[in-house]
Write a protein that holds these residues in place. Structure first.
Motif, PDB file in Angstrom:
ATOM      1  N   LEU A 228      -4.511  16.523   2.385  1.00  0.00           N
ATOM      2  CA  LEU A 228      -5.598  15.550   2.305  1.00  0.00           C
ATOM      3  C   LEU A 228      -5.495  14.459   3.365  1.00  0.00           C
ATOM      4  O   LEU A 228      -6.379  13.619   3.475  1.00  0.00           O
ATOM      5  CB  LEU A 228      -5.625  14.905   0.914  1.00  0.00           C
ATOM      6  CG  LEU A 228      -5.833  15.860  -0.261  1.00  0.00           C
ATOM      7  CD1 LEU A 228      -5.744  15.101  -1.572  1.00  0.00           C
ATOM      8  CD2 LEU A 228      -7.158  16.583  -0.147  1.00  0.00           C
ATOM      9  N   GLN A 229      -4.424  14.458   4.149  1.00  0.00           N
ATOM     10  CA  GLN A 229      -4.204  13.395   5.130  1.00  0.00           C
ATOM     11  C   GLN A 229      -5.343  13.248   6.120  1.00  0.00           C
ATOM     12  O   GLN A 229      -5.642  12.144   6.557  1.00  0.00           O
ATOM     13  CB  GLN A 229      -2.890  13.620   5.881  1.00  0.00           C
ATOM     14  CG  GLN A 229      -1.695  13.212   5.071  1.00  0.00           C
ATOM     15  CD  GLN A 229      -0.414  13.401   5.845  1.00  0.00           C
ATOM     16  OE1 GLN A 229      -0.144  14.466   6.372  1.00  0.00           O
ATOM     17  NE2 GLN A 229       0.395  12.346   5.896  1.00  0.00           N
TER      18      GLN A 229
ATOM     19  N   ARG B 148       0.860  -1.182   0.000  1.00  0.00           N
ATOM     20  CA  ARG B 148       0.000   0.000   0.000  1.00  0.00           C
ATOM     21  C   ARG B 148       0.899   1.235   0.000  1.00  0.00           C
ATOM     22  O   ARG B 148       1.919   1.256   0.692  1.00  0.00           O
ATOM     23  CB  ARG B 148      -0.863  -0.025   1.261  1.00  0.00           C
ATOM     24  CG  ARG B 148      -1.898   1.058   1.340  1.00  0.00           C
ATOM     25  CD  ARG B 148      -2.753   0.933   2.582  1.00  0.00           C
ATOM     26  NE  ARG B 148      -3.448  -0.333   2.702  1.00  0.00           N
ATOM     27  CZ  ARG B 148      -4.547  -0.658   2.025  1.00  0.00           C
ATOM     28  NH1 ARG B 148      -5.064   0.184   1.182  1.00  0.00           N
ATOM     29  NH2 ARG B 148      -5.117  -1.831   2.195  1.00  0.00           N
ATOM     30  N   PRO B 149       0.550   2.277  -0.761  1.00  0.00           N
ATOM     31  CA  PRO B 149       1.409   3.470  -0.784  1.00  0.00           C
ATOM     32  C   PRO B 149       1.419   4.183   0.570  1.00  0.00           C
ATOM     33  O   PRO B 149       0.462   4.092   1.330  1.00  0.00           O
ATOM     34  CB  PRO B 149       0.764   4.355  -1.853  1.00  0.00           C
ATOM     35  CG  PRO B 149      -0.652   3.915  -1.911  1.00  0.00           C
ATOM     36  CD  PRO B 149      -0.647   2.451  -1.571  1.00  0.00           C
ATOM     37  N   THR B 150       2.499   4.856   0.840  1.00  0.00           N
ATOM     38  CA  THR B 150       2.585   5.694   2.039  1.00  0.00           C
ATOM     39  C   THR B 150       2.352   7.139   1.619  1.00  0.00           C
ATOM     40  O   THR B 150       2.387   7.469   0.434  1.00  0.00           O
ATOM     41  CB  THR B 150       3.975   5.576   2.687  1.00  0.00           C
ATOM     42  OG1 THR B 150       4.944   6.100   1.778  1.00  0.00           O
ATOM     43  CG2 THR B 150       4.309   4.127   3.037  1.00  0.00           C
TER      44      THR B 150
ATOM     45  N   ARG C  69      -5.838   5.129  -5.975  1.00  0.00           N
ATOM     46  CA  ARG C  69      -7.178   5.332  -6.523  1.00  0.00           C
ATOM     47  C   ARG C  69      -7.977   6.332  -5.690  1.00  0.00           C
ATOM     48  O   ARG C  69      -8.672   7.189  -6.224  1.00  0.00           O
ATOM     49  CB  ARG C  69      -7.894   3.981  -6.572  1.00  0.00           C
ATOM     50  CG  ARG C  69      -9.145   3.989  -7.387  1.00  0.00           C
ATOM     51  CD  ARG C  69      -9.725   2.594  -7.545  1.00  0.00           C
ATOM     52  NE  ARG C  69      -8.798   1.731  -8.254  1.00  0.00           N
ATOM     53  CZ  ARG C  69      -8.501   0.487  -7.853  1.00  0.00           C
ATOM     54  NH1 ARG C  69      -9.050  -0.031  -6.792  1.00  0.00           N
ATOM     55  NH2 ARG C  69      -7.656  -0.252  -8.540  1.00  0.00           N
ATOM     56  N   ARG C  70      -7.878   6.242  -4.373  1.00  0.00           N
ATOM     57  CA  ARG C  70      -8.628   7.183  -3.516  1.00  0.00           C
ATOM     58  C   ARG C  70      -8.094   8.606  -3.667  1.00  0.00           C
ATOM     59  O   ARG C  70      -8.868   9.550  -3.737  1.00  0.00           O
ATOM     60  CB  ARG C  70      -8.552   6.739  -2.065  1.00  0.00           C
ATOM     61  CG  ARG C  70      -9.305   5.464  -1.813  1.00  0.00           C
ATOM     62  CD  ARG C  70      -9.648   5.334  -0.357  1.00  0.00           C
ATOM     63  NE  ARG C  70      -9.957   3.979  -0.018  1.00  0.00           N
ATOM     64  CZ  ARG C  70     -11.173   3.457  -0.114  1.00  0.00           C
ATOM     65  NH1 ARG C  70     -12.151   4.160  -0.552  1.00  0.00           N
ATOM     66  NH2 ARG C  70     -11.370   2.193   0.231  1.00  0.00           N
ATOM     67  N   ILE C  71      -6.792   8.729  -3.720  1.00  0.00           N
ATOM     68  CA  ILE C  71      -6.206  10.060  -3.890  1.00  0.00           C
ATOM     69  C   ILE C  71      -6.631  10.659  -5.225  1.00  0.00           C
ATOM     70  O   ILE C  71      -7.012  11.820  -5.308  1.00  0.00           O
ATOM     71  CB  ILE C  71      -4.661  10.003  -3.785  1.00  0.00           C
ATOM     72  CG1 ILE C  71      -4.244   9.713  -2.349  1.00  0.00           C
ATOM     73  CG2 ILE C  71      -4.020  11.295  -4.275  1.00  0.00           C
ATOM     74  CD1 ILE C  71      -4.583  10.799  -1.352  1.00  0.00           C
TER      75      ILE C  71
ATOM     76  N   ASP D 278      -4.644   3.305   6.837  1.00  0.00           N
ATOM     77  CA  ASP D 278      -4.968   1.942   6.414  1.00  0.00           C
ATOM     78  C   ASP D 278      -5.955   1.889   5.247  1.00  0.00           C
ATOM     79  O   ASP D 278      -6.252   0.827   4.722  1.00  0.00           O
ATOM     80  CB  ASP D 278      -5.482   1.109   7.586  1.00  0.00           C
ATOM     81  CG  ASP D 278      -6.768   1.650   8.172  1.00  0.00           C
ATOM     82  OD1 ASP D 278      -7.095   2.839   7.954  1.00  0.00           O
ATOM     83  OD2 ASP D 278      -7.455   0.889   8.870  1.00  0.00           O
ATOM     84  N   GLU D 279      -6.457   3.042   4.816  1.00  0.00           N
ATOM     85  CA  GLU D 279      -7.355   3.113   3.660  1.00  0.00           C
ATOM     86  C   GLU D 279      -6.678   3.799   2.469  1.00  0.00           C
ATOM     87  O   GLU D 279      -7.296   4.037   1.451  1.00  0.00           O
ATOM     88  CB  GLU D 279      -8.609   3.922   4.028  1.00  0.00           C
ATOM     89  CG  GLU D 279      -9.468   3.305   5.092  1.00  0.00           C
ATOM     90  CD  GLU D 279     -10.297   2.156   4.556  1.00  0.00           C
ATOM     91  OE1 GLU D 279     -10.590   2.141   3.344  1.00  0.00           O
ATOM     92  OE2 GLU D 279     -10.641   1.269   5.343  1.00  0.00           O
ATOM     93  N   LEU D 280      -5.416   4.105   2.594  1.00  0.00           N
ATOM     94  CA  LEU D 280      -4.700   4.887   1.596  1.00  0.00           C
ATOM     95  C   LEU D 280      -4.476   4.084   0.318  1.00  0.00           C
ATOM     96  O   LEU D 280      -4.069   2.936   0.359  1.00  0.00           O
ATOM     97  CB  LEU D 280      -3.348   5.316   2.178  1.00  0.00           C
ATOM     98  CG  LEU D 280      -2.556   6.349   1.409  1.00  0.00           C
ATOM     99  CD1 LEU D 280      -3.351   7.639   1.243  1.00  0.00           C
ATOM    100  CD2 LEU D 280      -1.254   6.640   2.135  1.00  0.00           C
TER     101      LEU D 280
END
Length: 192
Positions: A147-148, A129-131, A159-161, A154-156
């Motif tokens: 946006l943090q 998962r990306p950090t 696609r969400r970004i 744990d949902e990062l």
């Protein structure tokens, strides 16, 4: 290993000489990595979604046709961890038979769901998962760190970004008006 780290790896020497399994959570960049790597190598990419065809009932004949190609081709099977045991056996046979003609890349979220004979014949790479640091490097021209507070670690995912950035870009007035409401935070995190 993050997508950035994997892209820095010397892919030219190994990526298409042995079949690969790319694993990782949803939104970690598996598909993006496969597309960009194949494009960079100048190969043709053929994609089949196993999540829609778990038994490969529709895909068997198509895969046979694709596997017999003589062009510089990569066959990308997405969601192979959803395949039935019988379909995985078919996949193993076809990849053994045609691996000298085409390259196979299997994408899945959980590599442990694949049969041992498949895992033993493929090189397995896990993309984590990306950090936030990965994302800050990629989106260096945008103040992404702001946006943090909207996405828990744990949902990062990429696609969400990207969804949030599109929301901000195309609906900036709505974003400013509603960004601190519970509904927006919940829909961003859950994707609903």
């Amino acid at each position: 290993m993050s997508v950035n780290e994997l892209q820095k790896y010397s892919i030219e020497e190994t990526f298409f000489k042995v079949p690969w399994i790319i694993t990782g959570p949803a939104g970690c960049g598996k598909s993006h990595f496969i597309r960009t790597t194949v494009e960079k190598e100048g190969k043709q990419l053929l994609h089949w979604s196993c999540r829609r065809d778990r038994t490969l009932r529709d895909g068997r004949q198509i895969l046979h046709t694709w596997a017999k190609r003589s062009e510089n081709t990569v066959i990308w099977l997405e969601g192979v961890d959803d395949l039935t045991q019988e379909s995985q056996a078919f996949l193993r046979r076809i990849s053994e038979t045609h691996s000298s003609l085409v390259s196979f890349v299997l994408e899945c979220r959980d590599g442990s769901k694949l049969q041992d004979p498949i895992r033993s014949r493929y090189s397995i790479w896990n993309i984590s998962r990306p950090t936030w640091n990965n994302l800050i490097d990629i989106y260096s021209d945008i103040k992404i760190h702001s946006l943090q507070k909207y996405i828990p670690d744990d949902e990062l995912s990429y696609r969400r970004i990207q969804s949030i950035l599109n929301l901000i870009k195309f609906h900036a007035d709505d974003w400013e008006k509603y960004k601190n409401t519970v509904e927006i935070k919940t829909s961003i995190v859950t994707g609903k």
